[in-house]
Design a protein around this motif. Structure first.
Motif, PDB file in Angstrom:
ATOM      1  N   ALA A 289       0.853  -1.190   0.000  1.00  8.05           N
ATOM      2  CA  ALA A 289       0.000   0.000   0.000  1.00  8.05           C
ATOM      3  C   ALA A 289       0.884   1.233   0.000  1.00  8.05           C
ATOM      4  O   ALA A 289       2.029   1.204   0.462  1.00  8.05           O
ATOM      5  CB  ALA A 289      -0.921   0.004   1.213  1.00  8.05           C
ATOM      6  N   HIS A 290       0.350   2.303  -0.532  1.00  8.75           N
ATOM      7  CA  HIS A 290       1.087   3.560  -0.623  1.00  8.75           C
ATOM      8  C   HIS A 290       0.185   4.687  -0.134  1.00  8.75           C
ATOM      9  O   HIS A 290      -1.005   4.732  -0.464  1.00  8.75           O
ATOM     10  CB  HIS A 290       1.512   3.847  -2.065  1.00  8.75           C
ATOM     11  N   ARG A 291       0.735   5.577   0.639  1.00  2.57           N
ATOM     12  CA  ARG A 291       0.002   6.793   1.001  1.00  2.57           C
ATOM     13  C   ARG A 291       0.485   7.907   0.097  1.00  2.57           C
ATOM     14  O   ARG A 291       1.685   8.161  -0.018  1.00  2.57           O
ATOM     15  CB  ARG A 291       0.216   7.173   2.460  1.00  2.57           C
ATOM     16  N   GLU A 292      -0.469   8.560  -0.552  1.00  2.00           N
ATOM     17  CA  GLU A 292      -0.159   9.619  -1.501  1.00  2.00           C
ATOM     18  C   GLU A 292      -0.779  10.934  -1.045  1.00  2.00           C
ATOM     19  O   GLU A 292      -1.884  10.954  -0.501  1.00  2.00           O
ATOM     20  CB  GLU A 292      -0.686   9.276  -2.895  1.00  2.00           C
ATOM     21  N   ARG A 293      -0.063  12.012  -1.279  1.00  2.00           N
ATOM     22  CA  ARG A 293      -0.635  13.343  -1.115  1.00  2.00           C
ATOM     23  C   ARG A 293      -1.053  13.843  -2.478  1.00  2.00           C
ATOM     24  O   ARG A 293      -0.252  13.833  -3.422  1.00  2.00           O
ATOM     25  CB  ARG A 293       0.377  14.304  -0.495  1.00  2.00           C
ATOM     26  N   VAL A 294      -2.289  14.262  -2.613  1.00  2.00           N
ATOM     27  CA  VAL A 294      -2.815  14.730  -3.897  1.00  2.00           C
ATOM     28  C   VAL A 294      -3.466  16.088  -3.695  1.00  2.00           C
ATOM     29  O   VAL A 294      -3.924  16.437  -2.596  1.00  2.00           O
ATOM     30  CB  VAL A 294      -3.840  13.737  -4.497  1.00  2.00           C
ATOM     31  N   TRP A 295      -3.488  16.869  -4.770  1.00  9.04           N
ATOM     32  CA  TRP A 295      -4.153  18.166  -4.706  1.00  9.04           C
ATOM     33  C   TRP A 295      -5.619  17.999  -4.332  1.00  9.04           C
ATOM     34  O   TRP A 295      -6.308  17.079  -4.782  1.00  9.04           O
ATOM     35  CB  TRP A 295      -4.072  18.868  -6.057  1.00  9.04           C
ATOM     36  N   ASP A 296      -6.109  18.908  -3.538  1.00  9.06           N
ATOM     37  CA  ASP A 296      -7.525  18.961  -3.198  1.00  9.06           C
ATOM     38  C   ASP A 296      -7.966  20.403  -3.344  1.00  9.06           C
ATOM     39  O   ASP A 296      -7.171  21.270  -3.740  1.00  9.06           O
ATOM     40  CB  ASP A 296      -7.758  18.433  -1.787  1.00  9.06           C
ATOM     41  N   SER A 297      -9.203  20.685  -3.013  1.00  8.71           N
ATOM     42  CA  SER A 297      -9.717  22.050  -3.165  1.00  8.71           C
ATOM     43  C   SER A 297     -10.780  22.329  -2.125  1.00  8.71           C
ATOM     44  O   SER A 297     -11.588  21.451  -1.781  1.00  8.71           O
ATOM     45  CB  SER A 297     -10.307  22.243  -4.564  1.00  8.71           C
ATOM     46  N   CYS A 298     -10.789  23.566  -1.631  1.00  6.10           N
ATOM     47  CA  CYS A 298     -11.830  23.978  -0.694  1.00  6.10           C
ATOM     48  C   CYS A 298     -13.192  24.064  -1.369  1.00  6.10           C
ATOM     49  O   CYS A 298     -14.207  24.239  -0.684  1.00  6.10           O
ATOM     50  CB  CYS A 298     -11.462  25.306  -0.044  1.00  6.10           C
ATOM     51  N   PHE A 299     -13.240  23.912  -2.683  1.00  4.90           N
ATOM     52  CA  PHE A 299     -14.522  23.896  -3.386  1.00  4.90           C
ATOM     53  C   PHE A 299     -15.157  22.506  -3.364  1.00  4.90           C
ATOM     54  O   PHE A 299     -16.334  22.357  -3.705  1.00  4.90           O
ATOM     55  CB  PHE A 299     -14.354  24.350  -4.841  1.00  4.90           C
ATOM     56  N   HIS A 308     -20.190  14.824  11.449  1.00  2.00           N
ATOM     57  CA  HIS A 308     -21.599  15.162  11.222  1.00  2.00           C
ATOM     58  C   HIS A 308     -21.870  15.573   9.776  1.00  2.00           C
ATOM     59  O   HIS A 308     -23.002  15.850   9.410  1.00  2.00           O
ATOM     60  CB  HIS A 308     -21.998  16.306  12.155  1.00  2.00           C
ATOM     61  N   GLY A 309     -20.830  15.636   8.945  1.00  2.00           N
ATOM     62  CA  GLY A 309     -21.008  16.043   7.553  1.00  2.00           C
ATOM     63  C   GLY A 309     -20.064  17.182   7.203  1.00  2.00           C
ATOM     64  O   GLY A 309     -19.117  17.482   7.932  1.00  2.00           O
ATOM     65  N   SER A 310     -20.341  17.835   6.079  1.00  2.00           N
ATOM     66  CA  SER A 310     -19.470  18.897   5.604  1.00  2.00           C
ATOM     67  C   SER A 310     -19.733  20.194   6.370  1.00  2.00           C
ATOM     68  O   SER A 310     -20.884  20.580   6.590  1.00  2.00           O
ATOM     69  CB  SER A 310     -19.699  19.140   4.111  1.00  2.00           C
ATOM     70  N   VAL A 311     -18.645  20.854   6.759  1.00  2.00           N
ATOM     71  CA  VAL A 311     -18.772  22.140   7.432  1.00  2.00           C
ATOM     72  C   VAL A 311     -19.320  23.196   6.468  1.00  2.00           C
ATOM     73  O   VAL A 311     -20.103  24.069   6.867  1.00  2.00           O
ATOM     74  CB  VAL A 311     -17.404  22.587   7.997  1.00  2.00           C
ATOM     75  N   ARG A 312     -18.903  23.121   5.225  1.00  2.00           N
ATOM     76  CA  ARG A 312     -19.355  24.082   4.214  1.00  2.00           C
ATOM     77  C   ARG A 312     -20.135  23.329   3.141  1.00  2.00           C
ATOM     78  O   ARG A 312     -19.599  22.959   2.099  1.00  2.00           O
ATOM     79  CB  ARG A 312     -18.160  24.833   3.611  1.00  2.00           C
ATOM     80  N   GLY A 313     -21.402  23.117   3.407  1.00  2.00           N
ATOM     81  CA  GLY A 313     -22.215  22.320   2.509  1.00  2.00           C
ATOM     82  C   GLY A 313     -22.746  23.071   1.307  1.00  2.00           C
ATOM     83  O   GLY A 313     -23.148  22.458   0.319  1.00  2.00           O
ATOM     84  N   SER A 314     -22.727  24.408   1.353  1.00  2.00           N
ATOM     85  CA  SER A 314     -23.291  25.186   0.248  1.00  2.00           C
ATOM     86  C   SER A 314     -22.191  25.732  -0.646  1.00  2.00           C
ATOM     87  O   SER A 314     -21.064  25.973  -0.197  1.00  2.00           O
ATOM     88  CB  SER A 314     -24.136  26.339   0.783  1.00  2.00           C
ATOM     89  N   VAL A 315     -22.515  25.949  -1.911  1.00  2.00           N
ATOM     90  CA  VAL A 315     -21.568  26.572  -2.830  1.00  2.00           C
ATOM     91  C   VAL A 315     -21.222  27.974  -2.352  1.00  2.00           C
ATOM     92  O   VAL A 315     -20.067  28.407  -2.426  1.00  2.00           O
ATOM     93  CB  VAL A 315     -22.146  26.612  -4.257  1.00  2.00           C
ATOM     94  N   LYS A 316     -22.209  28.677  -1.831  1.00  2.00           N
ATOM     95  CA  LYS A 316     -21.967  30.023  -1.312  1.00  2.00           C
ATOM     96  C   LYS A 316     -20.872  30.017  -0.251  1.00  2.00           C
ATOM     97  O   LYS A 316     -19.932  30.823  -0.304  1.00  2.00           O
ATOM     98  CB  LYS A 316     -23.259  30.580  -0.709  1.00  2.00           C
ATOM     99  N   SER A 317     -20.965  29.113   0.700  1.00  2.00           N
ATOM    100  CA  SER A 317     -19.987  29.097   1.785  1.00  2.00           C
ATOM    101  C   SER A 317     -18.598  28.716   1.284  1.00  2.00           C
ATOM    102  O   SER A 317     -17.595  29.219   1.797  1.00  2.00           O
ATOM    103  CB  SER A 317     -20.432  28.132   2.884  1.00  2.00           C
ATOM    104  N   ARG A 318     -18.543  27.846   0.269  1.00  2.00           N
ATOM    105  CA  ARG A 318     -17.232  27.424  -0.233  1.00  2.00           C
ATOM    106  C   ARG A 318     -16.587  28.525  -1.074  1.00  2.00           C
ATOM    107  O   ARG A 318     -15.375  28.754  -0.978  1.00  2.00           O
ATOM    108  CB  ARG A 318     -17.367  26.115  -1.029  1.00  2.00           C
ATOM    109  N   TYR A 319     -17.387  29.213  -1.889  1.00  2.00           N
ATOM    110  CA  TYR A 319     -16.810  30.329  -2.651  1.00  2.00           C
ATOM    111  C   TYR A 319     -16.352  31.434  -1.706  1.00  2.00           C
ATOM    112  O   TYR A 319     -15.266  32.005  -1.878  1.00  2.00           O
ATOM    113  CB  TYR A 319     -17.804  30.887  -3.673  1.00  2.00           C
ATOM    114  N   ARG A 320     -17.166  31.734  -0.715  1.00  2.00           N
ATOM    115  CA  ARG A 320     -16.801  32.779   0.239  1.00  2.00           C
ATOM    116  C   ARG A 320     -15.529  32.407   0.984  1.00  2.00           C
ATOM    117  O   ARG A 320     -14.659  33.256   1.206  1.00  2.00           O
ATOM    118  CB  ARG A 320     -17.947  33.010   1.216  1.00  2.00           C
ATOM    119  N   GLN A 321     -15.394  31.143   1.369  1.00  2.00           N
ATOM    120  CA  GLN A 321     -14.186  30.699   2.044  1.00  2.00           C
ATOM    121  C   GLN A 321     -12.956  30.889   1.158  1.00  2.00           C
ATOM    122  O   GLN A 321     -11.918  31.382   1.596  1.00  2.00           O
ATOM    123  CB  GLN A 321     -14.318  29.221   2.441  1.00  2.00           C
ATOM    124  N   TRP A 322     -13.078  30.505  -0.122  1.00  2.00           N
ATOM    125  CA  TRP A 322     -11.940  30.627  -1.031  1.00  2.00           C
ATOM    126  C   TRP A 322     -11.523  32.086  -1.197  1.00  2.00           C
ATOM    127  O   TRP A 322     -10.347  32.426  -1.055  1.00  2.00           O
ATOM    128  CB  TRP A 322     -12.283  30.028  -2.401  1.00  2.00           C
TER     129      TRP A 322
END
Length: 371
Positions: A289-299, A308-322
């Motif tokens: 097995a290998h552990r890899e680091r890959v690009w991710d996005s706050c979007f 309990h789920g996603s902290v930023r469940g709405s597109v609005k909150s994710r765009y505002r965060q970015w």
């Protein structure tokens, strides 16, 4: 300063490879200009320029043979210093049932980046601060960064989406480079004004065939950069924007932009400073097995997933965060803006969202203090 021609530029590539560097520079591929290995000046995109607008990128023929006569493409140098995928360690089950862990070797080849723009130098500086400027240094990034030599280029053209002048990151190269080129094409022909920015750059410059730059050549180079800055049509008040955004977290503009945003993460992938990542495990049938680091996005909705789920469940909150992180709270973390004005997020947004337009819209109806 020295003046060289295309043969002199080729001599630079040869000298760099003789010192063990892989030469990486702009090439035309699949209708865009990307950064890949180059061996000769013939690999450069001579005679091509880019036409950019929100959600639009096209290559067009120039009326001359400029090899750096474009702005920036979809790729940034980030992919070489902070690669999209990096193996962190491997683990395998041994015959006695135990587990053997093996760290991934550092992959830090000597590379010379050819054609780095001022905004991209600033972006590399931002990532240097993120990965190597604090108490906890990313060893892999630091090793790759140490192995890089930077050949910068002063921009001769500005794309419609550029706003580096407003962010004070360009278009003139002002530091962080080993060599800086300015391509001049006029009645005197095609030539490159070269200046050194480091000891390594000075050693290279001495070895190149050419002649001392004249006062006229230096003046022409300066005037070309000034024209580029004046040609930029987008702007942003980099000083006032952090406070503006943070006092308008419930502004109705966030809802309006969320109706258009696809939350596709294109902006963060094209951005030369975004650094979000996640880890994933990859296994094979042989029991390793290998552990890899890959690009991710706050979007991505799962980026802030907790029990309990996603902290930023709405597109609005994710765009505002970015946007607020990029332009405001980045200052709190790293003492500078996370935006260098390259305009990639505007060009490569499928629906043409323009962060300078969003900031201006919020500012137009801002009821808070302007101090």
């Amino acid at each position: 300063m020295k003046l060289i021609d295309l043969d002199g530029l080729q001599a630079l590539l040869v000298a760099l490879r003789a010192q063990g560097y892989d030469t990486i520079g702009p090439v035309r591929r699949d209708g865009v200009i990307v950064y890949e290995r180059i061996d000769t000046v013939a690999d450069l995109p001579a005679g091509w320029t880019d036409r950019q607008a929100p959600g639009s990128y096209r290559l067009e023929r120039r009326d001359d043979a400029a090899v750096f006569g474009y702005a920036v493409g979809p790729h940034s140098w980030k992919r070489y210093l902070f690669p999209p995928k990096q193996t962190l360690f491997s683990v395998r089950r041994e015959a006695d049932g135990g587990l053997a862990f093996e760290p991934a070797p550092l992959d830090a080849p000597k590379r010379a980046f050819i054609g780095v723009r001022a905004c991209e130098l600033a972006a590399i500086g931002v990532q240097d601060r993120v990965f190597a400027g604090g108490e906890h240094v990313d060893a892999a990034y630091a090793a790759r960064r140490e192995a890089v030599l930077l050949v910068a280029v002063n921009c001769a053209v500005a794309a419609d989406t550029c706003f580096c002048a407003a962010m004070d990151t360009g278009p003139a190269v002002r530091g962080g480079h080993d060599l800086a080129l300015t391509e001049l094409i006029d009645g005197a022909g095609q030539r490159f004004l070269v200046e050194a920015g480091s000891a390594a750059g000075r050693a290279l410059l001495v070895s190149l065939p050419g002649c001392p730059a004249s006062a006229d050549d230096i003046a022409a180079a300066r005037a070309q950069t000034e024209r580029n800055a004046a040609a930029q049509t987008r702007s942003m008040d980099a000083v006032a924007t952090p406070a503006l955004l943070l006092r308008n977290l419930e502004h109705p503009r966030w809802d309006e932009v969320a109706e258009r945003c696809l939350s596709c993460a294109n902006c963060t992938l094209a951005c030369p400073t975004c650094f979000c990542s996640t880890n994933q495990e990859v296994t094979d049938l042989a029991g390793a097995a290998h552990r890899e680091r890959v690009w991710d996005s706050c979007f991505n909705v799962d980026f802030t997933h907790l029990g309990h789920g996603s902290v930023r469940g709405s597109v609005k909150s994710r765009y505002r965060q970015w946007l607020t992180h990029k332009l405001a709270t980045w200052h709190d973390q790293f003492g500078q803006s996370g935006c260098v004005g390259c305009g990639r997020c505007i060009t490569w947004c499928p629906v043409g969202i323009d962060l300078t337009e969003e900031v201006a819209a919020i500012a137009a109806s801002d009821g808070g203090s302007k101090s």
